[in-house]
Design a protein around this motif. Structure first.
Motif, PDB file in Angstrom:
ATOM      1  N   ALA A   1      67.874 -18.172 -44.689  1.00  0.00           N
ATOM      2  CA  ALA A   1      67.890 -17.106 -45.627  1.00  0.00           C
ATOM      3  C   ALA A   1      68.835 -17.508 -46.453  1.00  0.00           C
ATOM      4  O   ALA A   1      69.619 -17.667 -46.371  1.00  0.00           O
ATOM      5  CB  ALA A   1      67.860 -15.348 -45.230  1.00  0.00           C
TER       6      ALA A   1
ATOM      7  N   LEU B   1      70.788 -16.973 -34.319  1.00  0.00           N
ATOM      8  CA  LEU B   1      71.571 -16.611 -35.929  1.00  0.00           C
ATOM      9  C   LEU B   1      72.395 -16.620 -36.486  1.00  0.00           C
ATOM     10  O   LEU B   1      73.922 -16.461 -36.068  1.00  0.00           O
ATOM     11  CB  LEU B   1      70.887 -15.125 -36.149  1.00  0.00           C
ATOM     12  CG  LEU B   1      71.341 -14.925 -37.554  1.00  0.00           C
ATOM     13  CD1 LEU B   1      70.019 -15.538 -38.726  1.00  0.00           C
ATOM     14  CD2 LEU B   1      70.645 -13.112 -37.973  1.00  0.00           C
TER      15      LEU B   1
ATOM     16  N   THR C   1      64.343 -25.130 -37.780  1.00  0.00           N
ATOM     17  CA  THR C   1      65.120 -23.936 -38.151  1.00  0.00           C
ATOM     18  C   THR C   1      65.322 -22.720 -39.426  1.00  0.00           C
ATOM     19  O   THR C   1      64.642 -24.192 -40.413  1.00  0.00           O
ATOM     20  CB  THR C   1      67.117 -24.376 -38.726  1.00  0.00           C
ATOM     21  OG1 THR C   1      67.681 -25.018 -37.420  1.00  0.00           O
ATOM     22  CG2 THR C   1      67.691 -23.299 -39.114  1.00  0.00           C
ATOM     23  N   SER C   2      65.243 -22.096 -40.079  1.00  0.00           N
ATOM     24  CA  SER C   2      64.516 -21.154 -40.945  1.00  0.00           C
ATOM     25  C   SER C   2      65.518 -20.553 -42.270  1.00  0.00           C
ATOM     26  O   SER C   2      66.484 -20.216 -40.909  1.00  0.00           O
ATOM     27  CB  SER C   2      63.348 -20.222 -40.829  1.00  0.00           C
ATOM     28  OG  SER C   2      63.706 -19.366 -39.679  1.00  0.00           O
TER      29      SER C   2
ATOM     30  N   HIS D   1      67.958 -19.557 -38.655  1.00  0.00           N
ATOM     31  CA  HIS D   1      67.808 -19.038 -37.526  1.00  0.00           C
ATOM     32  C   HIS D   1      67.293 -19.850 -36.362  1.00  0.00           C
ATOM     33  O   HIS D   1      65.936 -20.676 -37.581  1.00  0.00           O
ATOM     34  CB  HIS D   1      67.072 -17.928 -37.858  1.00  0.00           C
ATOM     35  CG  HIS D   1      66.197 -17.096 -36.689  1.00  0.00           C
ATOM     36  ND1 HIS D   1      65.034 -17.815 -35.784  1.00  0.00           N
ATOM     37  CD2 HIS D   1      66.759 -16.402 -35.630  1.00  0.00           C
ATOM     38  CE1 HIS D   1      64.766 -16.642 -34.671  1.00  0.00           C
ATOM     39  NE2 HIS D   1      65.887 -16.378 -35.097  1.00  0.00           N
TER      40      HIS D   1
ATOM     41  N   TYR E   1      61.486 -17.235 -42.181  1.00  0.00           N
ATOM     42  CA  TYR E   1      62.991 -16.639 -41.626  1.00  0.00           C
ATOM     43  C   TYR E   1      62.302 -15.070 -40.956  1.00  0.00           C
ATOM     44  O   TYR E   1      61.792 -14.501 -41.471  1.00  0.00           O
ATOM     45  CB  TYR E   1      63.569 -16.345 -42.200  1.00  0.00           C
ATOM     46  CG  TYR E   1      64.874 -15.466 -42.534  1.00  0.00           C
ATOM     47  CD1 TYR E   1      65.948 -16.926 -41.567  1.00  0.00           C
ATOM     48  CD2 TYR E   1      65.243 -13.990 -42.227  1.00  0.00           C
ATOM     49  CE1 TYR E   1      67.109 -16.305 -41.112  1.00  0.00           C
ATOM     50  CE2 TYR E   1      66.493 -13.529 -42.032  1.00  0.00           C
ATOM     51  CZ  TYR E   1      67.097 -14.382 -41.437  1.00  0.00           C
ATOM     52  OH  TYR E   1      68.564 -13.810 -41.073  1.00  0.00           O
TER      53      TYR E   1
ATOM     54  N   HIS F   1      65.105 -15.366 -48.352  1.00  0.00           N
ATOM     55  CA  HIS F   1      64.593 -15.721 -47.350  1.00  0.00           C
ATOM     56  C   HIS F   1      62.870 -16.847 -47.584  1.00  0.00           C
ATOM     57  O   HIS F   1      62.606 -16.385 -48.274  1.00  0.00           O
ATOM     58  CB  HIS F   1      64.752 -14.931 -46.356  1.00  0.00           C
ATOM     59  CG  HIS F   1      63.156 -14.340 -46.165  1.00  0.00           C
ATOM     60  ND1 HIS F   1      62.152 -13.946 -45.768  1.00  0.00           N
ATOM     61  CD2 HIS F   1      63.943 -12.421 -46.543  1.00  0.00           C
ATOM     62  CE1 HIS F   1      61.109 -12.828 -45.787  1.00  0.00           C
ATOM     63  NE2 HIS F   1      62.200 -11.781 -46.351  1.00  0.00           N
ATOM     64  N   GLU F   2      62.985 -17.385 -47.058  1.00  0.00           N
ATOM     65  CA  GLU F   2      62.152 -18.657 -46.607  1.00  0.00           C
ATOM     66  C   GLU F   2      60.536 -17.518 -45.768  1.00  0.00           C
ATOM     67  O   GLU F   2      60.947 -16.012 -44.668  1.00  0.00           O
ATOM     68  CB  GLU F   2      62.603 -19.959 -45.177  1.00  0.00           C
ATOM     69  CG  GLU F   2      63.120 -20.337 -46.287  1.00  0.00           C
ATOM     70  CD  GLU F   2      63.614 -21.502 -45.620  1.00  0.00           C
ATOM     71  OE1 GLU F   2      63.241 -23.123 -46.355  1.00  0.00           O
ATOM     72  OE2 GLU F   2      63.484 -21.821 -44.078  1.00  0.00           O
TER      73      GLU F   2
END
Length: 292
Positions: free
Chosen positions: A125, A204, A122-123, A173, A138, A134-135
Motif C-alpha cells: 500500500a 506489516l 508481499t502486497s 504485508h 493488500y 493499495h494493491e
C-alpha cells in the motif's frame, strides 16, 4: 502483551523536562483506542506548566482525531513515523501539514521491486499526503478503503493521477512470515535505500525515506525550539519507537512493550491500559513543583 511490572522503574536524570514525546497506539491510548480521563488531565497539566507534548506516531494525519481534542499550545504531532509534522488545531479533518519528509517515488519503486524478489507474496500500500492507495491483495487491516486500487508499480508511476502528492511511506504485508522475521529479511534486502520498521502485531512493515524516523523528525522539532535530548522524555511500545527512545535523554518502555523496546529504553512504566504515560507525567509534575 501484558504488563510485567506493577510500578514505573524511573531512570535517574538531573535535566529538567521540557518536552514529552509519546507514541499513541499501545502507549498513550488504551487498547480500546480511548484516552483515559487521567491521561487527558496529565497532558493538560504538563502543558500548563510549560512542558510541550508531542504525539509521535506511525498513524497518518487523518487518524489523529482520537487525540486532536487534547492538543494544547503548539498543537503539533509527528505522523507517519516521522514523515510528516501536522498541525492538529481546528479539529478533525482540518489538519495542516507543516513539514513533509517524503520517500522519493523512484526509491519507493525500487523498494517494491526488491521486496517482491526477497519475499514473494508481499502486497503493498502507498501512503501519500492525500490518502491511502493499495494493491488488490493488500488486506483491509484497518477497514479503510483505498483512494485507488492497483499494482504498486502503477500507483507509483510517473503518470499517476496523484503523482503530485508526496509519498509518506510504503506499507508491505506478508501473509505467512512472522513479523520480526519479515522485518529482518526486509532490512537485509533493502539496506540503506529506506528506513523500515513495524508497529503492527501482524507482518506489516512501514517503509520511510532514508534517515526518516520518529527520532530524526523529533530531533528537528526539538532543535527548532532549542530543546536538547536530555530535556526530552519519550514513551513507546513497538519497534518503530526504538530510535526515539534511544535518542531521548529519558525514555520509558510500556509494561506491554516489545522486548526490543524494553532493551532500548532507559526506564519502564506500567502498561497502556494502566495509564503508564500518565503515571510518569504525574511524577514529572511532582518534581517540577518541588523545583519551583
Amino acid at each position: 502483551m501484558t504488563s510485567a511490572i506493577s510500578r514505573p522503574q524511573t531512570p535517574a536524570s538531573s535535566a529538567p523536562t521540557r518536552l514529552i514525546a509519546t507514541d499513541l497506539d499501545g502507549t498513550l491510548l488504551r487498547d480500546d483506542k480511548s484516552v483515559s480521563d487521567r491521561t487527558v488531565a496529565a497532558l493538560a497539566a504538563a502543558e500548563a506548566v510549560g512542558i510541550e507534548v508531542f504525539f509521535v506516531t506511525g498513524r497518518p494525519a487523518r487518524w489523529m482525531n482520537v487525540v486532536s481534542d487534547h492538543v494544547h499550545g503548539h498543537g503539533l504531532a509527528i505522523c507517519g513515523n516521522g514523515a510528516a509534522v501536522v498541525d492538529l488545531h481546528g479539529g478533525p479533518g482540518s489538519h495542516r501539514f507543516i513539514k513533509v519528509r517524503e520517500l522519493p517515488r523512484t526509491a519507493a519503486l525500487n523498494v517494491v521491486t526488491v521486496l517482491r524478489a526477497a519475499a514473494p507474496g508481499t502486497s503493498f500500500a502507498i501512503e501519500r499526503t492525500g490518502g491511502l492507495h493499495h494493491e488488490p491483495a493488500y488486506p483491509p487491516l484497518h477497514l479503510e478503503p483505498g483512494e485507488s486500487v492497483a499494482p504498486a508499480e502503477k500507483l507509483l508511476a510517473e503518470d499517476s493521477y496523484v503523482v503530485d502528492q508526496p509519498v509518506l511511506k510504503v506499507l508491505a504485508h506478508h501473509p505467512d512470515l512472522a513479523p520480526d522475521a519479515f522485518l529482518t529479511l526486509a532490512r537485509e534486502a533493502v539496506g540503506d535505500r529506506a528506513m523500515i520498521t513495524r508497529s503492527s502485531p501482524s507482518a506489516l512493515l512501514e517503509i520511510s525515506g532514508p534517515g526518516v524516523s520518529k527520532a530524526s523528525t523529533l530531533e528537528l522539532c526539538c532543535a527548532e525550539r532549542g530543546i536538547t535530548p536530555e530535556e526530552v522524555v519519550a514513551f513507546g511500545d513497538m519497534p518503530n519507537d526504538i530510535e526515539m527512545l534511544s535518542w531521548a535523554g529519558t525514555s520509558y518502555a510500556m509494561g506491554n512493550a516489545h522486548p526490543d523496546v524494553v532493551a532500548a529504553a532507559s526506564g519502564r512504566t506500567v502498561a497502556n491500559n494502566d495509564d503508564g504515560v500518565a503515571v510518569v507525567i504525574e511524577r514529572i509534575l511532582e518534581r517540577h513543583g518541588q523545583a519551583n
